[in-house]
Design an enzyme around this catalytic site. Sequence first.
Site, PDB file in Angstrom:
ATOM      1  N   SER A  37     -10.338  32.593 -32.295  1.00 33.51           N
ATOM      2  CA  SER A  37     -10.537  33.213 -30.980  1.00 33.51           C
ATOM      3  C   SER A  37      -9.737  32.464 -29.929  1.00 33.51           C
ATOM      4  O   SER A  37      -9.891  31.250 -29.782  1.00 33.51           O
ATOM      5  CB  SER A  37     -12.018  33.207 -30.590  1.00 33.51           C
ATOM      6  OG  SER A  37     -12.161  33.692 -29.265  1.00 33.51           O
ATOM      7  N   ILE A  52      -8.995  24.863 -29.200  1.00 31.39           N
ATOM      8  CA  ILE A  52      -7.922  24.669 -30.172  1.00 31.39           C
ATOM      9  C   ILE A  52      -7.057  25.922 -30.280  1.00 31.39           C
ATOM     10  O   ILE A  52      -5.827  25.842 -30.286  1.00 31.39           O
ATOM     11  CB  ILE A  52      -8.481  24.251 -31.548  1.00 31.39           C
ATOM     12  CG1 ILE A  52      -9.144  22.873 -31.441  1.00 31.39           C
ATOM     13  CG2 ILE A  52      -7.376  24.222 -32.610  1.00 31.39           C
ATOM     14  CD1 ILE A  52      -9.906  22.442 -32.672  1.00 31.39           C
ATOM     15  N   CYS A  53      -7.692  27.081 -30.333  1.00 29.84           N
ATOM     16  CA  CYS A  53      -6.935  28.339 -30.438  1.00 29.84           C
ATOM     17  C   CYS A  53      -6.061  28.554 -29.211  1.00 29.84           C
ATOM     18  O   CYS A  53      -4.915  29.002 -29.320  1.00 29.84           O
ATOM     19  CB  CYS A  53      -7.883  29.521 -30.621  1.00 29.84           C
ATOM     20  SG  CYS A  53      -8.881  29.438 -32.110  1.00 29.84           S
ATOM     21  N   ASP A  54      -6.596  28.236 -28.042  1.00 30.53           N
ATOM     22  CA  ASP A  54      -5.848  28.345 -26.794  1.00 30.53           C
ATOM     23  C   ASP A  54      -4.614  27.440 -26.857  1.00 30.53           C
ATOM     24  O   ASP A  54      -3.490  27.883 -26.595  1.00 30.53           O
ATOM     25  CB  ASP A  54      -6.771  27.952 -25.632  1.00 30.53           C
ATOM     26  CG  ASP A  54      -6.061  27.907 -24.301  1.00 30.53           C
ATOM     27  OD1 ASP A  54      -5.910  28.971 -23.671  1.00 30.53           O
ATOM     28  OD2 ASP A  54      -5.662  26.794 -23.874  1.00 30.53           O
TER      29      ASP A  54
END
Length: 172
Positions: free
Chosen positions: A59, A64-66
Amino acid sequence: MAQERTGQYTLKGNALTLEGPELKAGDPAPAFSALKGLNQIFESKEIEGKLRFINVVPSVDTGICDAQTKRFSEEANKIKDIEWITISCDTPMALSRWCSAGSITNLRMLSDFKDHSFGLAYGVYVKELGLLQRAIIIIGSDNKVKYFQRVAEMATHPNYDEALSELKKVLG
C-alpha cells in the site's frame, strides 16, 4: 484454486500465505489486468514488447511503500524508454490521491484491488491480508521475466541497488 505457498513471506515474523505460481527469471510473463482508473481497465498486452520495471507494494499509504515508490519515480526520471509501473491493492482513487500529493507523474500506477489478477498471476497475492507481497520484477521486451526480487518480510525495504543493477544489465 490458486497454488498456495507458506513460509516465504512474513509480517513482523508471522507467516503469511502467498497465492499463485513462484515465477523466476526465464519464465514467460503472465498476462494480467488491473485498474488504471475506477472504470478504466489496463491489460498487460497494451505494453507487450516493451521493457517493464514493476514495483509491487502492499500500500502506497505506508512508510516503506511510499519511500520505495518515490525512489523508483526518481529513477524513472533518469532512465527512459522503460515502462515504470507501480501496482498495489490500493484503490485507483487512493493511488491518484497519493500521486497528486507527491507530484508523481512518471509512473504507471495500477490497482489490483478488484480481482487480484496481477497478484494471482505473479504469485504475490497475500491471502490473509488481501494485499500484494513487496517485490520488484523486470520483464524484458521479449515478454520474459528477467529478474524477480521477493522481499521476505513485509516490513523491510527491497534491495534497491540490486534491482537497479539488474535493470542496467538488461538494458545492456
